[in-house]
Design a protein around this motif. Structure first.
Motif, PDB file in Angstrom:
ATOM      1  N   SER A  66       0.850  -1.182   0.000  1.00  0.00           N
ATOM      2  CA  SER A  66       0.000   0.000   0.000  1.00  0.00           C
ATOM      3  C   SER A  66       0.895   1.245   0.000  1.00  0.00           C
ATOM      4  N   ILE A  67       0.350   2.362  -0.470  1.00  0.00           N
ATOM      5  CA  ILE A  67       1.115   3.605  -0.571  1.00  0.00           C
ATOM      6  C   ILE A  67       0.870   4.442   0.669  1.00  0.00           C
ATOM      7  N   ASN A  68       1.942   4.837   1.307  1.00  0.00           N
ATOM      8  CA  ASN A  68       1.854   5.654   2.517  1.00  0.00           C
ATOM      9  C   ASN A  68       2.615   6.957   2.290  1.00  0.00           C
ATOM     10  N   ILE A  69       1.920   8.098   2.351  1.00  0.00           N
ATOM     11  CA  ILE A  69       2.545   9.407   2.187  1.00  0.00           C
ATOM     12  C   ILE A  69       2.522  10.097   3.544  1.00  0.00           C
ATOM     13  N   ALA A  70       3.647  10.045   4.218  1.00  0.00           N
ATOM     14  CA  ALA A  70       3.717  10.613   5.564  1.00  0.00           C
ATOM     15  C   ALA A  70       3.849  12.125   5.531  1.00  0.00           C
ATOM     16  N   ASP A  71       4.455  12.642   4.474  1.00  0.00           N
ATOM     17  CA  ASP A  71       4.721  14.083   4.391  1.00  0.00           C
ATOM     18  C   ASP A  71       4.617  14.496   2.932  1.00  0.00           C
ATOM     19  N   GLU A  72       3.967  15.634   2.670  1.00  0.00           N
ATOM     20  CA  GLU A  72       3.804  16.088   1.292  1.00  0.00           C
ATOM     21  C   GLU A  72       5.133  16.377   0.617  1.00  0.00           C
ATOM     22  N   ASP A  73       6.167  16.680   1.407  1.00  0.00           N
ATOM     23  CA  ASP A  73       7.478  16.984   0.837  1.00  0.00           C
ATOM     24  C   ASP A  73       8.308  15.734   0.581  1.00  0.00           C
ATOM     25  N   GLN A  74       7.800  14.565   0.953  1.00  0.00           N
ATOM     26  CA  GLN A  74       8.542  13.322   0.779  1.00  0.00           C
ATOM     27  C   GLN A  74       7.925  12.485  -0.335  1.00  0.00           C
ATOM     28  N   ASP A  75       8.759  11.644  -0.924  1.00  0.00           N
ATOM     29  CA  ASP A  75       8.244  10.723  -1.926  1.00  0.00           C
ATOM     30  C   ASP A  75       7.361   9.672  -1.260  1.00  0.00           C
ATOM     31  N   PRO A  76       6.395   9.118  -1.982  1.00  0.00           N
ATOM     32  CA  PRO A  76       5.546   8.069  -1.407  1.00  0.00           C
ATOM     33  C   PRO A  76       6.379   6.859  -0.976  1.00  0.00           C
ATOM     34  N   GLN A  77       5.974   6.240   0.103  1.00  0.00           N
ATOM     35  CA  GLN A  77       6.604   5.025   0.580  1.00  0.00           C
ATOM     36  C   GLN A  77       5.647   3.856   0.412  1.00  0.00           C
ATOM     37  N   TYR A  78       6.197   2.700   0.109  1.00  0.00           N
ATOM     38  CA  TYR A  78       5.388   1.518  -0.104  1.00  0.00           C
ATOM     39  C   TYR A  78       5.541   0.584   1.092  1.00  0.00           C
ATOM     40  N   ILE A  79       4.424   0.215   1.687  1.00  0.00           N
ATOM     41  CA  ILE A  79       4.431  -0.614   2.882  1.00  0.00           C
ATOM     42  C   ILE A  79       3.669  -1.908   2.589  1.00  0.00           C
ATOM     43  N   GLN A  80       4.329  -3.038   2.773  1.00  0.00           N
ATOM     44  CA  GLN A  80       3.703  -4.329   2.546  1.00  0.00           C
ATOM     45  C   GLN A  80       3.119  -4.831   3.871  1.00  0.00           C
ATOM     46  N   GLU A  81       1.838  -5.134   3.859  1.00  0.00           N
ATOM     47  CA  GLU A  81       1.162  -5.553   5.082  1.00  0.00           C
ATOM     48  C   GLU A  81       1.782  -6.843   5.610  1.00  0.00           C
ATOM     49  N   ASP A  82       1.938  -6.928   6.920  1.00  0.00           N
ATOM     50  CA  ASP A  82       2.572  -8.076   7.558  1.00  0.00           C
ATOM     51  C   ASP A  82       1.533  -9.167   7.806  1.00  0.00           C
ATOM     52  N   VAL A  83       1.299  -9.981   6.786  1.00  0.00           N
ATOM     53  CA  VAL A  83       0.395 -11.128   6.911  1.00  0.00           C
ATOM     54  C   VAL A  83       1.161 -12.388   6.556  1.00  0.00           C
ATOM     55  N   GLY A  84       0.664 -13.534   6.974  1.00  0.00           N
ATOM     56  CA  GLY A  84       1.320 -14.792   6.673  1.00  0.00           C
ATOM     57  C   GLY A  84       1.332 -15.088   5.183  1.00  0.00           C
ATOM     58  N   PHE A  85       2.248 -15.970   4.765  1.00  0.00           N
ATOM     59  CA  PHE A  85       2.393 -16.241   3.333  1.00  0.00           C
ATOM     60  C   PHE A  85       1.133 -16.852   2.739  1.00  0.00           C
TER      61      PHE A  85
END
Length: 381
Positions: free
Chosen positions: A260-279
């Protein structure tokens, strides 16, 4: 200088990951070498193999094909140069074995070895401090059985090891050791008449690399291995006793959650966070978790088309095309290939033409594979 070398290594490995890092929502996995097409026959048809006719390399594409193998024993040897335009010591090599037990079942084994070359170490002043040799490999065992005259299923157990750490540089990268399972199915019809020609239908699926997440470091961050779904089908036009033409289509999708895309700050590039679920949960989640909805999910499928002309089971010409969405990696390439049979041996070659702005590690590279067939013949259809 050591940090530069380690960074260069990470770039080298990331070349074979499914998606480019500048894609809107990249999906990356550990042990991406497991997705490399090993044999030149499949390489000549756009890296297609899940529903093609059985051969010595069936285990990688679809182990259930082994129960339809035309010979009692088949042995294959592979060699694929990698990043040949940049280096001459990176390659994928290995072998595979198929053994028909009887009319209904078969077992197989294979080894794939990915050599990442020799890394020259220097200190901050450029003085040499030795070398490191990095590698990855997998060892497989498979069993296939016919559930009917036209359909078979197979299962594979795989051990994988990935050693990308540079010990003398005090690297935090640790070797990865893990196990995975494949589950596959294969359909092959009888030879039927269609007027001016006979024909055979084929279809198959393979869910490969089903296994737990792994970690390359001590900080606990885990990565998914490349669990992958292959679906394909094809038809062989048997024109006469000497000539046949086969056409195939194949679809692939990584069964790994989309970050999922997480934008913590408008001045920063988007960060991608993979949800921590089992395989296992992640496999099902991967079909409906793309932030862009259904349209983005569909872009996570790759597709390929391939064709093979065979003369007297002795000479083959092949062509193919592989396509990936330009926002999910942008791999696009054409392939050509040929094959020659000498008694019990078959030599296959393939060549790749890149059709994308994204570089391909196999661009301008000639691939080879060699196969041998021994023992009793089985009814093919």
């Amino acid at each position: 200088m050591r940090k530069v070398i380690i960074a260069a290594l990470i770039v080298l490995v990331s070349v074979v990951k499914l998606n480019a890092q500048d894609a809107p929502n990249p999906i990356t996995t550990a042990t991406p070498f497991m997705l490399i097409a090993p044999d030149a026959r499949a390489g000549g048809m756009g890296d297609i193999g899940v529903a093609t006719s059985p051969d010595a390399f069936s285990q990688h594409w679809n182990a259930s094909k082994m129960a339809f193998n035309s010979h009692q024993f088949s042995v294959g040897v592979i060699y694929t140069p990698w990043l040949r335009e940049l280096t001459d010591d990176v390659f994928l090599g290995g072998f595979s074995l198929v053994n028909r037990i009887d009319d209904r079942s078969a077992w197989g084994a294979s080894l794939k070895y990915f050599n990442l070359g020799e890394i020259q170490l220097t200190d901050n002043n450029g003085f040499p401090e030795g070398t490191e040799k990095l590698n990855e490999f997998s060892l497989d065992g498979s069993y296939s059985i016919k559930l009917s005259e036209l359909y078979s299923m197979g299962v594979s157990l795989r051990y994988m090891r990935s050693d990308l750490g540079i010990e003398s540089a005090n690297s935090s990268i640790q070797p990865v050791n893990t196990f995975a399972v494949d589950v596959s199915g294969y359909f092959q019809s009888e030879e039927n008449n269609y007027g001016d020609f006979n024909g055979v239908w084929r279809g198959g699926f393979n869910i490969s690399n089903i296994g737990p997440k792994v970690s390359y470091s001590d900080d606990g961050q885990e990565n998914y291995i490349p669990t992958n779904l292959k679906l394909g089908g094809g038809f062989e036009f048997i024109l006469d006793n000497y000539n046949s033409v086969t056409v195939n289509a194949e679809f692939n999708k990584l069964l790994v959650p989309t970050p999922s895309i997480n934008i913590a700050d408008e001045d920063q590039d988007p960060q991608y966070i993979q949800e921590d679920v089992g395989f296992f949960s992640g496999m099902f989640k991967s079909f409906g978790d793309a932030p862009g909805g259904f349209s983005e999910e569909m872009k996570e499928f790759t597709w390929a088309l391939g064709a093979e002309y065979m003369y007297d089971d002795a000479f083959a010409l092949r062509a193919g095309y592989f396509n990936e969405s330009d926002v999910k990696g942008d791999r696009k390439y054409f392939t050509l290939g040929s094959g020659f049979k000498f008694k019990s041996a078959r030599l296959d070659m393939s060549y790749l033409f890149n059709a994308s702005d994204i570089g391909n590690p196999l661009e301008n590279t000639l691939r080879f594979s060699l196969a041998f067939d021994f023992g009793d013949m089985f009814e093919y259809y």
